[in-house]
Structures are given as C-alpha cells and as structure tokens.
Design a protein around this motif. Structure first.
Motif, PDB file in Angstrom:
ATOM      1  N   GLU A 237       0.919  -1.172   0.050  1.00  0.00           N
ATOM      2  CA  GLU A 237      -0.137  -0.091   0.026  1.00  0.00           C
ATOM      3  C   GLU A 237       0.829   1.428   0.025  1.00  0.00           C
ATOM      4  O   GLU A 237       0.527   2.147  -0.695  1.00  0.00           O
TER       5      GLU A 237
ATOM      6  N   LYS B   4       2.374   1.745  -3.667  1.00  0.00           N
ATOM      7  CA  LYS B   4       1.756   1.472  -4.775  1.00  0.00           C
ATOM      8  C   LYS B   4       1.797   2.393  -5.950  1.00  0.00           C
ATOM      9  O   LYS B   4       1.594   2.160  -6.811  1.00  0.00           O
TER      10      LYS B   4
ATOM     11  N   ARG C  19       4.348   1.142  -8.504  1.00  0.00           N
ATOM     12  CA  ARG C  19       3.776   0.255  -9.672  1.00  0.00           C
ATOM     13  C   ARG C  19       3.275   0.779 -10.802  1.00  0.00           C
ATOM     14  O   ARG C  19       2.742   1.953 -10.987  1.00  0.00           O
TER      15      ARG C  19
END
Length: 143
Positions: free
Chosen positions: A133, A136, A139
């Motif tokens: 998280e 993120k 990504r």
C-alpha cells in the motif's frame, strides 16, 4: 556481443560440427551481495497458477522460460508475458517482484532461475500488505 565475448573456441581436432550458441540475454552486472550464494532452481507452474505472492530477493536473479509462458512484473515496469525461449532478470534488493505466474489457464509452464543472495537469508522475502500500500505509486499502471 562482440567476438571478444565468443563462447566457442575452434577445436582443430574436432570430428563433429561445433556447438550452436545463441545469445539469449545480456545485462550490465547488477549489484551483488557480499559473499553471494548462487542457487539455480526449476519452477513448474500448474495451469492457472498465480505464482509466488509479491516478494523481493536479496540479490539479482536471471531466468529462462523453458515451457509455456509466465506473467512477469517488477516494481516500476509494466507486466509482460515471457514466453518459452525468452529470458528475464531482476536486480533484487529493494525492488518488489509482483508477479511470476503461469500465463496459461490450461497448460503447465516452467522456468529455470539462478538467484544470487545473501548467505543465511531466504531467497524469497514476502512483502507485507502495508508495504504494498505504501509503495503503490511505484507500481506501473495495470492493464
């Protein structure tokens, strides 16, 4: 590849044709853990197998798909399909390896991978949901 890096030496005493050598992959040398330990494994993915959960390695990994195809995704790179006869690599260290699953729902896939890691540490280190998280934004966009 230049001739300086040829992997074949002429053998004047040979009575058979020379080996056929093809360059599959070449990358600059990534950072290597001190006193690195090398491990080569064969991974067989059953049909539809998602592979390992998000993880990282303490050092670089170099692989070759032997059969089928795998979905491969590293942090900061889009997911891609690596097919039989193709190679992949990852630098290890802080980079998250998101995917290494079977691309096929109805056929087995296999890959061979050589990983270099820190002695005494696991070759695969799971990444927590909290860290996923937090990172993120690193990504690549998902298809």
């Amino acid at each position: 590849m230049t001739t300086d890096h040829a992997h074949h030496l002429e053998n004047p005493d040979a009575t058979t044709p020379p080996p056929k050598i093809e360059m599959i992959s070449s990358v600059p040398a990534p950072p290597m853990p001190t006193d690195a330990e090398a491990m080569t494994i064969l991974v067989t993915l059953p049909p539809g197998c998602e592979g390992a959960p998000p993880h990282r390695h303490t050092g670089p990994a170099f692989g070759y798909v032997v059969k089928g195809a795998i979905v491969f995704e590293l942090e900061g790179e889009p997911e891609r399909v690596v097919k039989a006869g193709e190679a992949f690599w990852e630098p290890g260290g802080d980079v998250i390896h998101y995917q290494d699953g079977n691309h096929f729902a109805d056929a087995e896939s296999q890959f061979v991978v050589t990983m270099f890691g820190e002695p005494g540490r696991p070759m695969l280190i799971p990444v927590s949901a909290e860290e996923l998280e937090e990172r993120k934004g690193r990504r690549a966009p998902r298809p």
